[in-house]
Design an enzyme around this catalytic site. Structure first.
Site, PDB file in Angstrom:
ATOM      1  N   GLY A  69       0.811  -1.203   0.000  1.00 67.51           N
ATOM      2  CA  GLY A  69       0.000   0.000   0.000  1.00 67.51           C
ATOM      3  C   GLY A  69       0.845   1.253   0.000  1.00 67.51           C
ATOM      4  O   GLY A  69       0.500   2.259  -0.640  1.00 67.51           O
ATOM      5  N   THR A  70       1.972   1.213   0.712  1.00 65.87           N
ATOM      6  CA  THR A  70       2.881   2.361   0.718  1.00 65.87           C
ATOM      7  C   THR A  70       3.431   2.612  -0.677  1.00 65.87           C
ATOM      8  O   THR A  70       3.509   3.754  -1.143  1.00 65.87           O
ATOM      9  CB  THR A  70       4.033   2.109   1.706  1.00 65.87           C
ATOM     10  OG1 THR A  70       3.498   2.010   3.027  1.00 65.87           O
ATOM     11  CG2 THR A  70       5.052   3.224   1.658  1.00 65.87           C
ATOM     12  N   GLN A 177      -7.660   2.063   5.253  1.00 67.88           N
ATOM     13  CA  GLN A 177      -8.426   1.664   6.430  1.00 67.88           C
ATOM     14  C   GLN A 177      -9.896   1.383   6.134  1.00 67.88           C
ATOM     15  O   GLN A 177     -10.564   0.712   6.908  1.00 67.88           O
ATOM     16  CB  GLN A 177      -8.323   2.751   7.507  1.00 67.88           C
ATOM     17  CG  GLN A 177      -6.984   2.814   8.201  1.00 67.88           C
ATOM     18  CD  GLN A 177      -6.661   1.552   8.984  1.00 67.88           C
ATOM     19  OE1 GLN A 177      -7.545   0.791   9.371  1.00 67.88           O
ATOM     20  NE2 GLN A 177      -5.377   1.317   9.199  1.00 67.88           N
ATOM     21  N   SER A 194      -4.271  -1.359   0.762  1.00 70.15           N
ATOM     22  CA  SER A 194      -3.266  -2.341   1.163  1.00 70.15           C
ATOM     23  C   SER A 194      -3.943  -3.620   1.628  1.00 70.15           C
ATOM     24  O   SER A 194      -4.802  -3.598   2.518  1.00 70.15           O
ATOM     25  CB  SER A 194      -2.402  -1.760   2.295  1.00 70.15           C
ATOM     26  OG  SER A 194      -1.345  -2.624   2.623  1.00 70.15           O
ATOM     27  N   ALA A 195      -3.543  -4.755   1.061  1.00 71.12           N
ATOM     28  CA  ALA A 195      -4.258  -6.011   1.272  1.00 71.12           C
ATOM     29  C   ALA A 195      -4.183  -6.516   2.705  1.00 71.12           C
ATOM     30  O   ALA A 195      -5.140  -7.125   3.201  1.00 71.12           O
ATOM     31  CB  ALA A 195      -3.717  -7.079   0.317  1.00 71.12           C
ATOM     32  N   HIS A 196      -3.086  -6.296   3.390  1.00 74.11           N
ATOM     33  CA  HIS A 196      -2.970  -6.871   4.737  1.00 74.11           C
ATOM     34  C   HIS A 196      -3.890  -6.172   5.733  1.00 74.11           C
ATOM     35  O   HIS A 196      -4.060  -6.632   6.865  1.00 74.11           O
ATOM     36  CB  HIS A 196      -1.518  -6.841   5.224  1.00 74.11           C
ATOM     37  CG  HIS A 196      -1.003  -5.470   5.573  1.00 74.11           C
ATOM     38  ND1 HIS A 196      -1.013  -4.984   6.849  1.00 74.11           N
ATOM     39  CD2 HIS A 196      -0.469  -4.501   4.800  1.00 74.11           C
ATOM     40  CE1 HIS A 196      -0.491  -3.774   6.862  1.00 74.11           C
ATOM     41  NE2 HIS A 196      -0.160  -3.461   5.636  1.00 74.11           N
ATOM     42  N   CYS A 320       3.140   3.549  12.494  1.00 76.10           N
ATOM     43  CA  CYS A 320       4.356   4.085  11.877  1.00 76.10           C
ATOM     44  C   CYS A 320       5.096   5.031  12.805  1.00 76.10           C
ATOM     45  O   CYS A 320       6.228   5.405  12.522  1.00 76.10           O
ATOM     46  CB  CYS A 320       4.014   4.806  10.580  1.00 76.10           C
ATOM     47  SG  CYS A 320       3.247   3.755   9.350  1.00 76.10           S
TER      48      CYS A 320
END
Length: 494
Positions: A69-70, A177, A194-196, A320
């Protein structure tokens, strides 16, 4: 162990596990090749793209898979800024964006661009009108998250997207999110996820770029993923990510209602069970599974360790920034208490019994941390304030001359004759919440209307001392520079 940190990452969804194992046998070949194995891999990749695009609300040929995702955010921002370089180099972001957005913004500024941050209110929400007013003729790109990763507040994406469309500015939405709970409303131009975050495997991100958006990929490109994500795709992981996204979206409506009720329970009960707690974030316009609160006179790291020992995995603010000594940029932008910060984000399937156990152990855990730090009890503060005066006993070093390291006229006096503090607390070298605890211990010793100066070099004091004043009905009188740290002034109000 109860895992209450789904905003950071979610365990692999059973559907993702099944898809991953199946695709390891079927999707190992190069999808760019024309032989049978390549065609089979290509079919799996195309199916995954169609599934993910349907969930994102875009066309399949508008979506590519990235390595995270980043990476999707970095590539999306860089490509959009490069594609609109002729329009200008002004980048607009909110003050509470994920750190990867702010890091990309910093890189843009270092490259000669200009960056403007739009502030938020105390709930963490951007005012759509204020955001629209910050758009300029040379704005190349605007960025606004769909929902905040630390406090759960939903942003007015649809209204901002309309303003951006009227101004001819593309809007990039970080939906990491929120995408598991539903599509992002409004006419966004670029979207990342982001998949996770929804139970897919780590190492898979989504980047959607609407047709018609000027986009120039940065760096070396090849024929894969429309030139926007070069390299051999991890087809098993991509297929698992798409399959799990479809699965969680099918369950989202019912699970959202159930988790929202549990979060409402936490929001209501924590302030009742634990004194001096501030629940932050919008109470209504928020993600269904996430709640954040801050506890006065508590070290967040110690509180997280205490809860972990009692069987609960929670986090503090952003994943983060949790390992740094710098206060959360989100909480700072909101102007709320940062010390003793706990983010609870419930995964799907969380049992009500686990939430009740959490509420049962939280007061004792907070009390233990406060006790180790020597925090005053509420009745002690009241007693000190009622019987306060210059005669109250304190350590001489805490009531004498301006502390070592203070600038001349350390109370922040701006010239001869300016008001001096009645008492100075030296908290240099001590991390929050210690400076706030020391302030609470001495505030009752000075007369009503007198100043107490706190000398501190912990960045969190800049946020937590004003927050303490608001919680204790004291007057925050400002900040002055010092040779080390800063001097924070508090005026006592009986």
């Amino acid at each position: 162990m109860a895992y209450f940190d789904s905003a950071s990452s979610v365990p692999l969804h059973p559907v993702a596990r099944q898809a991953l194992l199946a695709a390891l046998d079927e999707g190992w070949a190069d999808p760019a090749r024309l032989h049978r194995e390549g065609r089979r891999a290509r079919m799996l990749l195309d199916a995954a793209r169609e599934t993910a695009a349907e969930a994102a609300g875009c066309r399949p040929d508008e979506l590519v898979f990235t390595s995270s995702g980043t990476r999707a955010v970095y590539d999306g921002m860089a490509g959009a800024l490069a594609g609109r370089r002729r329009a200008g180099r002004h980048l607009l972001v909110s003050a509470v964006e994920h750190s990867c957005v702010l890091q990309s913004a910093a890189a843009h500024a270092a490259d000669g661009g200009t960056v403007e941050e739009v502030g938020v209110d105390r709930t963490g929400r951007v005012d759509a009108g204020r955001y629209a007013g910050a758009l300029r003729a040379d704005t190349a790109l605007a960025c606004l998250q769909s929902a905040n990763h630390e406090v759960g507040t939903e942003q007015p994406v649809a209204e901002v997207a309309e303003a951006c469309r009227d101004a001819g500015v593309p809007l990039l939405v970080d939906a990491a999110q929120s995408l598991a709970w539903g599509p992002v409303d409004g006419g966004w131009s670029l979207l990342t996820a982001s998949a996770h975050k929804w139970g897919g495997p780590p190492g898979v991100g989504l980047l959607a770029v609407r047709k018609g958006v000027r986009f120039a990929p940065r760096g070396p490109a090849d024929e894969r993923e429309s030139g926007r994500a070069p390299g051999f795709p991890n087809i098993p992981a991509v297929l698992a990510a798409a399959a799990s996204l479809r699965a969680v979206r099918q369950e989202a409506e019912g699970e959202a209602a159930r988790l929202r009720a549990l979060v409402d329970r936490i929001r209501a009960r924590v302030p009742e069970l634990v004194p001096d707690v501030e629940v932050v974030g919008d109470p209504v316009r928020r993600l269904p599974h996430l709640v954040t609160f801050s506890c006065l006179y508590v070290d967040g790291e110690a509180l997280l360790h205490g809860l972990d020992r009692r069987g609960f995995s929670v986090s503090s603010g952003s994943s983060c920034t949790a390992s740094t000594l710098v206060p959360s940029h989100v909480l700072r932008a909101m102007g709320v208490l940062s010390e003793g910060n706990v983010r609870v984000s419930l995964p799907a399937g969380t049992a009500a019994e686990d939430v009740e156990r959490f509420l049962a152990v939280l007061p004792e855990t907070v009390g233990e941390v406060r006790g180790r730090l020597g925090a005053p009890l509420p009745e002690e503060e009241v007693a000190g304030a009622a019987g306060g005066g210059a005669e109250a006993e304190r350590a001489p070093a805490e009531r004498a001359e301006p502390a070592e390291g203070a600038a001349p006229e350390a109370a922040g006096a701006e010239g001869p004759g300016a008001e001096e503090p009645a008492l100075t607390v030296d908290a240099l070298g001590r991390r929050c919440p210690v400076p706030v605890i020391e302030l609470a211990k001495v505030i009752g010793e000075v007369p009503d209307g007198a100043l107490v100066a706190v000398l501190a070099d912990d960045e969190a004091a800049r946020l937590d001392i004003p927050a303490w004043c608001a919680m204790r009905d004291q007057e925050y009188a400002g900040e002055r520079p010092a040779e080390r740290g800063a001097v924070y002034l508090v005026r006592r109000r009986a």
